[in-house]
Scaffold this motif. Sequence first.
Motif, PDB file in Angstrom:
ATOM      1  N   ASP A 109       0.928  -0.958  -0.011  1.00  0.00           N
ATOM      2  CA  ASP A 109       0.112  -0.016   0.041  1.00  0.00           C
ATOM      3  C   ASP A 109       0.920   1.323   0.080  1.00  0.00           C
ATOM      4  O   ASP A 109       1.824   1.219   0.332  1.00  0.00           O
ATOM      5  N   VAL A 110       0.511   2.300  -0.508  1.00  0.00           N
ATOM      6  CA  VAL A 110       0.882   3.585  -0.525  1.00  0.00           C
ATOM      7  C   VAL A 110       0.167   4.800  -0.082  1.00  0.00           C
ATOM      8  O   VAL A 110      -1.186   4.575  -0.491  1.00  0.00           O
ATOM      9  N   LEU A 111       0.709   5.467   0.771  1.00  0.00           N
ATOM     10  CA  LEU A 111      -0.107   6.800   1.095  1.00  0.00           C
ATOM     11  C   LEU A 111       0.747   7.814   0.292  1.00  0.00           C
ATOM     12  O   LEU A 111       1.935   8.168   0.611  1.00  0.00           O
ATOM     13  N   GLU A 112      -0.365   8.624  -0.554  1.00  0.00           N
ATOM     14  CA  GLU A 112       0.040   9.654  -1.111  1.00  0.00           C
ATOM     15  C   GLU A 112      -0.326  10.952  -0.590  1.00  0.00           C
ATOM     16  O   GLU A 112      -1.447  11.420  -0.401  1.00  0.00           O
ATOM     17  N   LEU A 113       0.790  11.825  -0.334  1.00  0.00           N
ATOM     18  CA  LEU A 113       0.346  13.186   0.329  1.00  0.00           C
ATOM     19  C   LEU A 113       0.504  14.210  -0.929  1.00  0.00           C
ATOM     20  O   LEU A 113       1.323  14.165  -1.650  1.00  0.00           O
ATOM     21  N   GLY A 114      -0.630  14.987  -1.071  1.00  0.00           N
ATOM     22  CA  GLY A 114      -0.528  16.273  -2.094  1.00  0.00           C
ATOM     23  C   GLY A 114      -1.002  15.312  -3.605  1.00  0.00           C
ATOM     24  O   GLY A 114      -0.403  15.528  -4.615  1.00  0.00           O
ATOM     25  N   ARG A 130      -3.765   5.332  -0.458  1.00  0.00           N
ATOM     26  CA  ARG A 130      -4.651   6.227   0.310  1.00  0.00           C
ATOM     27  C   ARG A 130      -4.065   7.905  -0.300  1.00  0.00           C
ATOM     28  O   ARG A 130      -2.896   7.858  -0.195  1.00  0.00           O
ATOM     29  N   ALA A 131      -4.958   8.387  -0.888  1.00  0.00           N
ATOM     30  CA  ALA A 131      -4.692   9.951  -1.671  1.00  0.00           C
ATOM     31  C   ALA A 131      -5.092  10.736  -0.828  1.00  0.00           C
ATOM     32  O   ALA A 131      -6.271  11.002  -0.362  1.00  0.00           O
ATOM     33  N   ALA A 132      -4.257  11.633  -0.378  1.00  0.00           N
ATOM     34  CA  ALA A 132      -4.625  12.806   0.443  1.00  0.00           C
ATOM     35  C   ALA A 132      -4.241  14.262  -0.183  1.00  0.00           C
ATOM     36  O   ALA A 132      -3.233  14.110  -0.806  1.00  0.00           O
ATOM     37  N   ASP A 133      -5.061  15.096   0.157  1.00  0.00           N
ATOM     38  CA  ASP A 133      -4.772  16.405  -0.584  1.00  0.00           C
ATOM     39  C   ASP A 133      -5.648  17.500   0.103  1.00  0.00           C
ATOM     40  O   ASP A 133      -6.609  17.138   0.766  1.00  0.00           O
ATOM     41  N   ALA A 159       1.554   2.357   7.173  1.00  0.00           N
ATOM     42  CA  ALA A 159       1.752   2.430   5.723  1.00  0.00           C
ATOM     43  C   ALA A 159       3.185   1.715   5.249  1.00  0.00           C
ATOM     44  O   ALA A 159       4.022   1.683   5.948  1.00  0.00           O
ATOM     45  N   ASP A 160       3.119   1.181   4.110  1.00  0.00           N
ATOM     46  CA  ASP A 160       4.326   0.396   3.685  1.00  0.00           C
ATOM     47  C   ASP A 160       5.079   1.523   2.756  1.00  0.00           C
ATOM     48  O   ASP A 160       6.438   1.172   2.828  1.00  0.00           O
ATOM     49  N   VAL A 211       3.852   6.983  10.614  1.00  0.00           N
ATOM     50  CA  VAL A 211       3.005   6.384  10.034  1.00  0.00           C
ATOM     51  C   VAL A 211       3.556   5.291   9.208  1.00  0.00           C
ATOM     52  O   VAL A 211       2.814   4.132   8.676  1.00  0.00           O
ATOM     53  N   LEU A 212       4.548   5.301   8.963  1.00  0.00           N
ATOM     54  CA  LEU A 212       5.414   4.359   8.016  1.00  0.00           C
ATOM     55  C   LEU A 212       5.864   3.100   9.013  1.00  0.00           C
ATOM     56  O   LEU A 212       6.181   3.238  10.138  1.00  0.00           O
TER      57      LEU A 212
END
Length: 227
Positions: free
Chosen positions: A54-59, A77-80, A120-121, A148-149
């Motif tokens: 899994d990937v957490l993307e910021l912005g 998980r996409a955050a913006d 988060a991976d 979170v990682l």
Amino acid sequence: MNSHEPPDGGDPAGTAHRDHWQSAYAAHPGMYGDEPSAPARYAAGLFREAGARDVLELGAGHGRDALHFARTGFSVRAADFSATGLAQLTAAAEARGLADRIATAVQDVREPLAAADGSADAVFAHMLMCMALSTAEIRALTAEVHRVLRPGGRFVFTVRHTGDAHYGTGRDLGDDIHEHGGFAVHFFSRALVEELAAEGWLLDDVTPFEEGELPRRLWRVTMTRVP
């Protein structure tokens, strides 16, 4: 599950920043195109080799890179800051049959990240770290990414740096932040990159590259979380 409601709060600068992106995405849907960025392509390969799922993307914006991560097999998980951009990402994910792989949430990165410790991976952030954030806010955000990682997880981010042609031009806001054409950027020094990596990270790689008009000069930074 998607959440497109902006966070409550009354910070005028934060509101102005969010409104800028809301207006930009509304006026120019999908304004960065459908093709993923070069850093996202690199990160997807790196994350896969490291065994990430899994990937957490910021912005994440309107999602060109989040969609790439999902297409290549990751849960995302996409955050913006922009609910408008995330709504465009959700629509694109549904149209491409990727809705089950992408969850979105509005996130002000000056606040604690809405993710559990070690959940988060991998974390990815293209041009997010060099937005109009103070050095203190960048340090706090890096600490949140570390939180979170999972141990051994990779953090890939890109930033404009002090060798960029726009550094030192326009309106000087202090703290290596310069506003040019109504848009403020925090230009990174190499010392700042090394400072961020000093607590709980291995600094794996700093690769220079160019992107867009001018062209913008950036670093692609790869760090690994250590316990």
